[in-house]
Design an enzyme around this catalytic site. Structure first.
Site, short mmCIF file in Angstrom:
data_model
loop_
_atom_site.label_atom_id
_atom_site.label_comp_id
_atom_site.label_asym_id
_atom_site.label_seq_id
_atom_site.Cartn_x
_atom_site.Cartn_y
_atom_site.Cartn_z
N HIS A 86 0.81 -1.22 0.00
CA HIS A 86 0.00 0.00 0.00
C HIS A 86 0.84 1.27 0.00
O HIS A 86 0.32 2.36 -0.26
CB HIS A 86 -0.92 0.01 1.22
CG HIS A 86 -1.69 -1.24 1.40
ND1 HIS A 86 -1.31 -2.24 2.27
CD2 HIS A 86 -2.81 -1.68 0.79
CE1 HIS A 86 -2.18 -3.23 2.20
NE2 HIS A 86 -3.09 -2.93 1.31
N GLU A 138 -3.04 3.26 1.93
CA GLU A 138 -2.51 3.90 0.71
C GLU A 138 -2.66 5.41 0.78
O GLU A 138 -1.77 6.16 0.37
CB GLU A 138 -3.24 3.35 -0.52
CG GLU A 138 -2.67 3.93 -1.81
CD GLU A 138 -3.44 3.51 -3.04
OE1 GLU A 138 -3.51 4.32 -3.99
OE2 GLU A 138 -3.98 2.37 -3.07
N THR A 177 -5.55 4.28 -5.78
CA THR A 177 -5.57 3.38 -6.94
C THR A 177 -6.74 2.41 -6.96
O THR A 177 -7.02 1.81 -7.98
CB THR A 177 -4.27 2.54 -7.00
OG1 THR A 177 -4.20 1.70 -5.85
CG2 THR A 177 -3.04 3.41 -7.09
N CYS A 207 -5.69 2.09 -10.80
CA CYS A 207 -4.79 1.14 -11.48
C CYS A 207 -5.55 0.24 -12.44
O CYS A 207 -6.78 0.07 -12.35
CB CYS A 207 -4.00 0.33 -10.46
SG CYS A 207 -4.85 -1.11 -9.80
N SER A 235 -10.29 -4.48 2.57
CA SER A 235 -9.77 -4.36 1.21
C SER A 235 -10.63 -3.39 0.42
O SER A 235 -11.78 -3.69 0.08
CB SER A 235 -9.75 -5.73 0.52
OG SER A 235 -9.53 -5.59 -0.87
N SER A 236 -10.09 -2.22 0.11
CA SER A 236 -10.86 -1.20 -0.61
C SER A 236 -11.33 -1.69 -1.96
O SER A 236 -12.50 -1.55 -2.32
CB SER A 236 -9.99 0.06 -0.77
OG SER A 236 -10.65 1.02 -1.57
#
Length: 335
Positions: A86, A138, A177, A207, A235-236
């Site tokens: 991250h 992140e 991302t 991403c 977890s995004s």
């Protein structure tokens, strides 16, 4: 066989691409290679990726996960410490250097690209607007590339409405991302409407893996009675896939970490299931869930592929000479 024992029919729409992306693959590989090269323990600051199955697998190999560098005992300070995929604020490698720690940075190259884009805005005198989720590692890492006050975090269109920058004509934006492509487009559109001189990054910050997984889920969701996303609650990118499935037409969409979390009592009327996995979820769990359905249904797997991914990111220079066994590669690939 009696009629009562006949399994009901079920179609599983298995999305592709799914699961591990190149950045996650690289991060896991770095920890595995560090263990082979330097021996246990290898310390990892924060979860290397957001998945308990992966973390526990690395712990079994000798990795020790810590939240901060001061948790590393003095007698182990010659052992490597790995920074998660991250990314980390600049203060973390500086702290590691001050403690004479040997560190290996497993930051995803695409996250590093966002760091560079933010620093470029700053270098050119622009105030940085970061679109992302408060508290996500992140986001903390990206904001930590620049001095305090140089970055403003925006999460929603409502945040844009309330935002009053000191110099509205001198702004540049970047994004986390792993955001929802559609939601982020709405935030960016409103930013441009309010601040016409807003400067975009040189390249899209969301991403390729996030975009690809969302697009595959979007195309597969219509007509699904249930859409399962394999991923962790923190977890995004996995949580965004659940949202995408629901918006794209799935009657119900859920995040699950393992097959054991599935409520089979709610499956009586389910005939079409969509299945995908976030970028930090291993394929072995996808297979576990498919087998759990096959044990209860006459399940047919229908591939719902969109694009093929062939990205590959090199590991740190210090580790490139270390060989991986077939078993190592299976673990790294989540198999």
């Amino acid at each position: 066989m009696s009629l009562t024992s006949v399994k009901p029919p079920l179609t599983i729409r298995l999305c592709g691409p799914r699961g591990f992306c190149a950045g996650v693959d690289r991060a896991i590989q770095i920890v595995v290679l560090a263990l082979k090269e330097f021996g246990a323990p290898v310390y990892v600051r924060h979860e290397i990726v957001h998945n308990r199955y992966v973390v526990e697998g690395l712990e079994a190999k000798g990795a020790i996960f810590v939240e901060e560098l001061d948790e590393i005992p003095a007698e182990h300070r010659k052992q490597p410490v790995v920074f998660s995929a991250h990314g980390v604020p600049k203060s973390v490698p500086a702290d590691a250097a001050g403690r004479n720690l040997f560190y290996l940075d497993a930051t995803c190259p695409l996250v590093s690209k966002v760091h560079k884009q933010a620093m470029r805005h700053n270098r050119l005198g622009r105030h940085v607007v970061l679109i992302g989720h408060a508290g996500h590692p992140e986001v903390i890492g990206t904001m930590g590339q620049l001095p305090d006050g140089a970055v403003s975090l925006i999460e929603t269109v409502a945040d844009v409405e309330a935002y009053e920058p000191a110099d509205p004509d001198n702004l540049g934006f970047v994004t986390q991302t792993t955001l929802s492509v559609d939601d982020t487009a709405g935030v960016i559109k409103r930013l441009h409407e309010r601040f016409p001189n807003l400067t975009a990054p040189a390249a899209d910050s969301i991403c390729y893996a996030t975009t690809n997984r969302q697009e595959a889920v979007k195309q597969a969701a219509a007509g699904c009675d249930l859409f399962l996303i394999v991923g962790a609650p923190n977890s995004s990118n996995s949580k965004r896939l659940v949202e995408v499935a629901s918006r794209a037409g799935a009657k119900t969409s859920l995040l699950v970490q393992r097959a054991a979390e599935i409520d089979w009592s709610q499956m009586a009327d389910v005939r079409t299931v969509g299945l995908s996995a976030g970028a930090s979820a291993p394929e072995v769990i996808v297979n576990e869930i498919i087998e759990a359905f096959r044990a209860r249904f006459d399940a047919r797997v229908e591939l719902a592929d969109t694009v093929e991914e062939n990205e590959n990111f090199l590991v740190n220079r210090e580790l490139r000479h270390v060989p991986l066994t077939t078993a190592d590669m299976a673990f790294v690939n989540g198999e």
